[in-house]
Enzyme design. Sequence first.
Site, PDB file in Angstrom:
ATOM      1  N   CYS A 381       0.717  -1.479  -0.027  1.00 56.40           N
ATOM      2  CA  CYS A 381       0.015   0.147   0.365  1.00 56.40           C
ATOM      3  C   CYS A 381       0.972   1.553   0.075  1.00 56.40           C
ATOM      4  CB  CYS A 381      -1.460   0.289   1.347  1.00 56.40           C
ATOM      5  SG  CYS A 381      -2.753   1.172   0.964  1.00 56.40           S
ATOM      6  N   HIS A 507      -3.559  -4.924  -0.160  1.00 61.13           N
ATOM      7  CA  HIS A 507      -2.427  -5.843   1.240  1.00 61.13           C
ATOM      8  C   HIS A 507      -2.705  -7.402   1.071  1.00 61.13           C
ATOM      9  CE1 HIS A 507      -2.613  -2.324   4.164  1.00 61.13           C
ATOM     10  NE2 HIS A 507      -3.730  -1.688   2.924  1.00 61.13           N
ATOM     11  N   GLU A 509      -1.388  -9.305   2.955  1.00 58.86           N
ATOM     12  CA  GLU A 509      -1.447 -10.210   4.405  1.00 58.86           C
ATOM     13  C   GLU A 509      -3.119 -10.743   4.412  1.00 58.86           C
ATOM     14  OE1 GLU A 509      -1.934  -5.662   4.983  1.00 58.86           O
ATOM     15  OE2 GLU A 509      -0.743  -6.812   3.870  1.00 58.86           O
TER      16      GLU A 509
END
Length: 535
Positions: A381, A507, A509
């Site tokens: 990001c 993102h 993750e």
Amino acid sequence: MTKYIFVTGGVVSSLGKGITAASLGRLLKNRGLNVTIQKFDPYINVDPGTMSPYQHGEVFVTDDGAETDLDLGHYERFIDINLNKYSNVTTGKIYSSVLQKERRGEYLGGTVQVIPHITNEIKERVFRAGRETNADVVITEIGGTVGDIESLPFLEAIRQIKSDIGRDNVMYIHCTLIPYLKAAGEMKTKPTQHSVKELRSLGIQPNIIVVRTEMPVSQDMKDKLALFCDIDPKAVIEAADADTLYAVPLSLQEQNMDQIVCDHLKLDNAPADMTEWKALVDKVRNLSKKTRIALVGKYVELQDAYISVVEALRHAGYTFDTDVEVKWVNAEHVTAENVKELVGDTDGILVPGGFGDRGVEGKIVAIQYARENKVPFLGICLGMQLASIEFARNVLGLEGANSSEINPDTPYAIIDLLPEQKDVEDLGGTLRLGLYPCKLTPETNAYRAYNEPVVYERHRHRYEFNNQFRQEMENAGFIFSGTSPDGRLVEIVELQDHPWFVAAQFHPELVSRPNRPQPLFRDFVQASITNKESK
């Protein structure tokens, strides 16, 4: 008939209610049940999207773009399901909905009150979670601690649900603390007794008590708690400190917690087969290698702010029999003079997401170090945006290049507002949120990671790469390896002359699982291991 399990907490917050709920969810799923799970947060914010990570920790984004509590990350990782906007409910959302209905005249001129209007709205959110997912079991965690004023409407609502649908369809689990007093050398049950007394005064009798403890709980102590709290001694479950979070479901299963739940709810499913989960925990406990990753961020004092990033790194490490150690580096402390000292002893560098200008220059210095010294790098990001800015400044020579978020007067706005964001005034819920497609360029690190032409990832951003600089940067060796399907929005960038330097606007993750690491994290950790071995 859908069954409902409510998880409450007492004595202190941060007891691990979320891990308990997620672990139970995993056990029930492995019994063949369709499980969904939700978190009720008693704060008046509509969602945590505008809250400081210091206040709340990470904001977890769902596929459908809801900004939610970090516990939903635990739920998804443990149960391996994708949750939605119905999985996180706040007091702010409840009141907002009730007030909108009142303005529309839906209450037919009646006086709008906490009971029944607020409690009915809460109950509707519980039932909706089951309807939307066709769940066999809905697990609902009530945030905060029993005794908090803010929690009262939620506790009243879940009390009523037992009357509404019958005791065989509802179960209450209370998580509490048995403190160990070092001076006295004793463990104390009194706080738990008082917490259960408080819960019972609200009309809720817990069916299971889960006690957090540093020391083993004796059978005598369990019998004492069972007597004073009016439950079966077998329903006093010990939740001792674990060496890995992923061991908690196995600990609960050893104490027959899932069987107690199924017996109460009249569910006759076969016992959970946790063979694969046991293999995972054995692997986690016996990792033979180590690698060190520098996480350069501005919220490093509160590690919950990056909890999904850390878990994704660990998941990637499991694939390579490697324990990933995170070195927390405060971006505000990083300078050109000390960057080697701060990150030079690590095998890879990661710059996570964030907002605002604090620590930005330190992150850019760390990115420059990774680029120039061929250190594996993953940007997320804001990390992707700053990687673009660093390249523009130090390779293209565009002095003063920046993001218009950080410096509205920059001569080179490498990162600028999305066109549709230009006239947006509200901050809450107005970002580019949720799952969007990303088209990958063949023969790039990004494509090699996913091995798919199009992937879907979760986003949370307002600013985007400025295409005015795209051709110039591409000519200098900056690769745009992932874009929106129409090619308009830049999603992934990487470097041509670098072993592994990849940064994503989304993102990654958020979708990592302990048994299925996210591809970019997997390849980043692999590159970091290779870097370590080549030193």
